[in-house]
Design a protein around this motif. Sequence first.
Motif, PDB file in Angstrom:
ATOM      1  N   HIS A 244     -16.633  14.312 -22.029  1.00 24.61           N
ATOM      2  CA  HIS A 244     -17.821  15.081 -21.654  1.00 24.61           C
ATOM      3  C   HIS A 244     -18.969  14.193 -21.182  1.00 24.61           C
ATOM      4  O   HIS A 244     -20.058  14.696 -20.913  1.00 24.61           O
ATOM      5  CB  HIS A 244     -18.277  15.946 -22.836  1.00 24.61           C
ATOM      6  CG  HIS A 244     -17.213  16.897 -23.306  1.00 24.61           C
ATOM      7  ND1 HIS A 244     -16.756  17.939 -22.531  1.00 24.61           N
ATOM      8  CD2 HIS A 244     -16.504  16.944 -24.469  1.00 24.61           C
ATOM      9  CE1 HIS A 244     -15.816  18.606 -23.192  1.00 24.61           C
ATOM     10  NE2 HIS A 244     -15.648  18.014 -24.364  1.00 24.61           N
ATOM     11  N   ARG A 245     -18.728  12.893 -21.099  1.00 31.32           N
ATOM     12  CA  ARG A 245     -19.769  11.993 -20.615  1.00 31.32           C
ATOM     13  C   ARG A 245     -19.203  11.113 -19.510  1.00 31.32           C
ATOM     14  O   ARG A 245     -18.048  10.713 -19.545  1.00 31.32           O
ATOM     15  CB  ARG A 245     -20.340  11.129 -21.744  1.00 31.32           C
ATOM     16  CG  ARG A 245     -20.995  11.938 -22.849  1.00 31.32           C
ATOM     17  CD  ARG A 245     -21.880  11.075 -23.723  1.00 31.32           C
ATOM     18  NE  ARG A 245     -23.069  10.619 -23.013  1.00 31.32           N
ATOM     19  CZ  ARG A 245     -24.147  11.360 -22.810  1.00 31.32           C
ATOM     20  NH1 ARG A 245     -24.188  12.610 -23.230  1.00 31.32           N
ATOM     21  NH2 ARG A 245     -25.193  10.854 -22.177  1.00 31.32           N
ATOM     22  N   LEU A 246     -20.036  10.824 -18.539  1.00 28.70           N
ATOM     23  CA  LEU A 246     -19.631  10.040 -17.380  1.00 28.70           C
ATOM     24  C   LEU A 246     -20.469   8.771 -17.312  1.00 28.70           C
ATOM     25  O   LEU A 246     -21.703   8.830 -17.309  1.00 28.70           O
ATOM     26  CB  LEU A 246     -19.830  10.858 -16.094  1.00 28.70           C
ATOM     27  CG  LEU A 246     -19.471  10.162 -14.775  1.00 28.70           C
ATOM     28  CD1 LEU A 246     -17.974   9.896 -14.704  1.00 28.70           C
ATOM     29  CD2 LEU A 246     -19.915  11.021 -13.596  1.00 28.70           C
TER      30      LEU A 246
ATOM     31  N   VAL B 122     -25.693  -3.663 -19.662  1.00 24.27           N
ATOM     32  CA  VAL B 122     -26.273  -2.318 -19.757  1.00 24.27           C
ATOM     33  C   VAL B 122     -25.274  -1.308 -19.195  1.00 24.27           C
ATOM     34  O   VAL B 122     -24.759  -1.476 -18.087  1.00 24.27           O
ATOM     35  CB  VAL B 122     -27.604  -2.224 -18.979  1.00 24.27           C
ATOM     36  CG1 VAL B 122     -28.111  -0.770 -18.974  1.00 24.27           C
ATOM     37  CG2 VAL B 122     -28.647  -3.140 -19.598  1.00 24.27           C
ATOM     38  N   LYS B 123     -25.000  -0.281 -19.995  1.00 25.04           N
ATOM     39  CA  LYS B 123     -24.140   0.822 -19.558  1.00 25.04           C
ATOM     40  C   LYS B 123     -24.935   2.118 -19.673  1.00 25.04           C
ATOM     41  O   LYS B 123     -25.605   2.351 -20.683  1.00 25.04           O
ATOM     42  CB  LYS B 123     -22.875   0.905 -20.410  1.00 25.04           C
ATOM     43  CG  LYS B 123     -21.968  -0.314 -20.300  1.00 25.04           C
ATOM     44  CD  LYS B 123     -20.729  -0.149 -21.187  1.00 25.04           C
ATOM     45  CE  LYS B 123     -19.751  -1.299 -21.027  1.00 25.04           C
ATOM     46  NZ  LYS B 123     -20.301  -2.586 -21.490  1.00 25.04           N
ATOM     47  N   VAL B 124     -24.861   2.939 -18.640  1.00 21.84           N
ATOM     48  CA  VAL B 124     -25.603   4.200 -18.597  1.00 21.84           C
ATOM     49  C   VAL B 124     -24.613   5.348 -18.474  1.00 21.84           C
ATOM     50  O   VAL B 124     -23.731   5.323 -17.609  1.00 21.84           O
ATOM     51  CB  VAL B 124     -26.589   4.230 -17.418  1.00 21.84           C
ATOM     52  CG1 VAL B 124     -27.303   5.583 -17.354  1.00 21.84           C
ATOM     53  CG2 VAL B 124     -27.605   3.103 -17.550  1.00 21.84           C
ATOM     54  N   SER B 125     -24.756   6.345 -19.352  1.00 22.46           N
ATOM     55  CA  SER B 125     -23.878   7.514 -19.331  1.00 22.46           C
ATOM     56  C   SER B 125     -24.710   8.787 -19.327  1.00 22.46           C
ATOM     57  O   SER B 125     -25.810   8.830 -19.886  1.00 22.46           O
ATOM     58  CB  SER B 125     -22.939   7.515 -20.540  1.00 22.46           C
ATOM     59  OG  SER B 125     -22.127   6.365 -20.556  1.00 22.46           O
TER      60      SER B 125
ATOM     61  N   GLY C 186     -33.559  10.615 -20.077  1.00 23.21           N
ATOM     62  CA  GLY C 186     -32.662  11.399 -20.924  1.00 23.21           C
ATOM     63  C   GLY C 186     -31.241  10.874 -20.922  1.00 23.21           C
ATOM     64  O   GLY C 186     -30.348  11.493 -21.518  1.00 23.21           O
ATOM     65  N   ALA C 187     -31.014   9.760 -20.264  1.00 18.20           N
ATOM     66  CA  ALA C 187     -29.670   9.188 -20.197  1.00 18.20           C
ATOM     67  C   ALA C 187     -29.365   8.395 -21.462  1.00 18.20           C
ATOM     68  O   ALA C 187     -30.265   7.953 -22.174  1.00 18.20           O
ATOM     69  CB  ALA C 187     -29.542   8.278 -18.975  1.00 18.20           C
ATOM     70  N   GLU C 188     -28.086   8.223 -21.719  1.00 15.96           N
ATOM     71  CA  GLU C 188     -27.653   7.349 -22.802  1.00 15.96           C
ATOM     72  C   GLU C 188     -27.544   5.935 -22.229  1.00 15.96           C
ATOM     73  O   GLU C 188     -26.692   5.666 -21.374  1.00 15.96           O
ATOM     74  CB  GLU C 188     -26.293   7.800 -23.339  1.00 15.96           C
ATOM     75  CG  GLU C 188     -25.773   6.956 -24.488  1.00 15.96           C
ATOM     76  CD  GLU C 188     -24.429   7.451 -24.990  1.00 15.96           C
ATOM     77  OE1 GLU C 188     -23.492   6.641 -25.045  1.00 15.96           O
ATOM     78  OE2 GLU C 188     -24.325   8.655 -25.298  1.00 15.96           O
ATOM     79  N   VAL C 189     -28.421   5.049 -22.669  1.00 17.10           N
ATOM     80  CA  VAL C 189     -28.469   3.683 -22.141  1.00 17.10           C
ATOM     81  C   VAL C 189     -28.065   2.736 -23.260  1.00 17.10           C
ATOM     82  O   VAL C 189     -28.782   2.574 -24.239  1.00 17.10           O
ATOM     83  CB  VAL C 189     -29.864   3.321 -21.599  1.00 17.10           C
ATOM     84  CG1 VAL C 189     -29.827   1.941 -20.935  1.00 17.10           C
ATOM     85  CG2 VAL C 189     -30.359   4.369 -20.604  1.00 17.10           C
ATOM     86  N   GLU C 190     -26.911   2.118 -23.090  1.00 23.43           N
ATOM     87  CA  GLU C 190     -26.383   1.183 -24.091  1.00 23.43           C
ATOM     88  C   GLU C 190     -26.646  -0.240 -23.616  1.00 23.43           C
ATOM     89  O   GLU C 190     -26.264  -0.613 -22.505  1.00 23.43           O
ATOM     90  CB  GLU C 190     -24.881   1.402 -24.262  1.00 23.43           C
ATOM     91  CG  GLU C 190     -24.208   0.425 -25.214  1.00 23.43           C
ATOM     92  CD  GLU C 190     -22.695   0.556 -25.212  1.00 23.43           C
ATOM     93  OE1 GLU C 190     -22.035  -0.372 -25.710  1.00 23.43           O
ATOM     94  OE2 GLU C 190     -22.187   1.570 -24.694  1.00 23.43           O
ATOM     95  N   VAL C 191     -27.310  -1.029 -24.449  1.00 25.30           N
ATOM     96  CA  VAL C 191     -27.622  -2.411 -24.081  1.00 25.30           C
ATOM     97  C   VAL C 191     -26.966  -3.345 -25.084  1.00 25.30           C
ATOM     98  O   VAL C 191     -26.910  -3.053 -26.290  1.00 25.30           O
ATOM     99  CB  VAL C 191     -29.150  -2.635 -24.020  1.00 25.30           C
ATOM    100  CG1 VAL C 191     -29.798  -2.354 -25.365  1.00 25.30           C
ATOM    101  CG2 VAL C 191     -29.477  -4.041 -23.558  1.00 25.30           C
ATOM    102  N   SER C 192     -26.431  -4.465 -24.593  1.00 25.34           N
ATOM    103  CA  SER C 192     -25.790  -5.450 -25.473  1.00 25.34           C
ATOM    104  C   SER C 192     -26.184  -6.853 -25.029  1.00 25.34           C
ATOM    105  O   SER C 192     -26.399  -7.106 -23.845  1.00 25.34           O
ATOM    106  CB  SER C 192     -24.261  -5.303 -25.438  1.00 25.34           C
ATOM    107  OG  SER C 192     -23.765  -5.533 -24.131  1.00 25.34           O
ATOM    108  N   GLY C 193     -26.290  -7.746 -25.982  1.00 25.84           N
ATOM    109  CA  GLY C 193     -26.673  -9.120 -25.678  1.00 25.84           C
ATOM    110  C   GLY C 193     -27.528  -9.665 -26.811  1.00 25.84           C
ATOM    111  O   GLY C 193     -27.782  -8.989 -27.804  1.00 25.84           O
TER     112      GLY C 193
END
Length: 264
Positions: free
Chosen positions: A215-217, A135-138, A246-253
């Motif tokens: 522009h994203r962290l 999980v990555k959150v930006s 409201g965060a961008e949450v990227e999930v992989s698996g």
Amino acid sequence: MTREQPGAPESATYVYAVCRRLDPAALSGLTGLAAGFPVRTLPLGSLTAVVQHVPAAEFTEDAWQQRLSDRAELERCARAHHEVVTAAAAFGPTVPLALATLYRGDERAQQALGADRDRFAAALARIEGHAEWGVKVSLPATVSESPQSAPSAPPRNGGAGRAYLERKRGLHQAREQHHDRALRTAEDIDAALSRLATATRRLRPHTQEMTGERHRLQVLNAAYLVTTVRERELLEAVELLRRRTGAEVEVSGPWVPYSFAGEV
């Protein structure tokens, strides 16, 4: 990296992973890192190693250093390694070994890996019935600035100068508050997902130079060891957290549990 210099032998034994009993047919058709040499099993008492003979002259320490400097070749090796590990993991818990784990031959591999049999068995018990999810959150890197609020060059007269400093100070405080909120959001998301996981591992977030998104962290980069019966619950929680924060949450698996198999 290589565990030993292959040296004189014409072939070395490359080790991909350790698992329990594995039908050799599960590895049929895999090319691995060396075409012409079958990917096969090697008994380790009650456990099994997934191995392959490779040309010793092409897998020396110097050869691996060259691969590390060649991005395309390194990616090819990493993909081939992962393909074999994934094939084995489809039939039961599997402990992946690091890329470039080499021994002088089967007998030496059996001796070295057999000495770690208890650690392998413990790792297999830990990951059985689990998969790894990343999980990555930006979030936006900074607060939005309107042309009116953004300070321009400092004016010369006193009153306007004070106003300029106040705007600049206010913008600095707003940025600090934004950063603090971003970190709290990351902690909240991690806490919520950790409650669904058997184990978690926080990884170093990728920098803006690495992601290419100025522009994203990225504020969270984590791995979660999750039982297969809770995978849907995890995905539903991620969707809820996206909407709530409201965060961008990227999930992989799901992935083979590389992060939780333990360093061997």
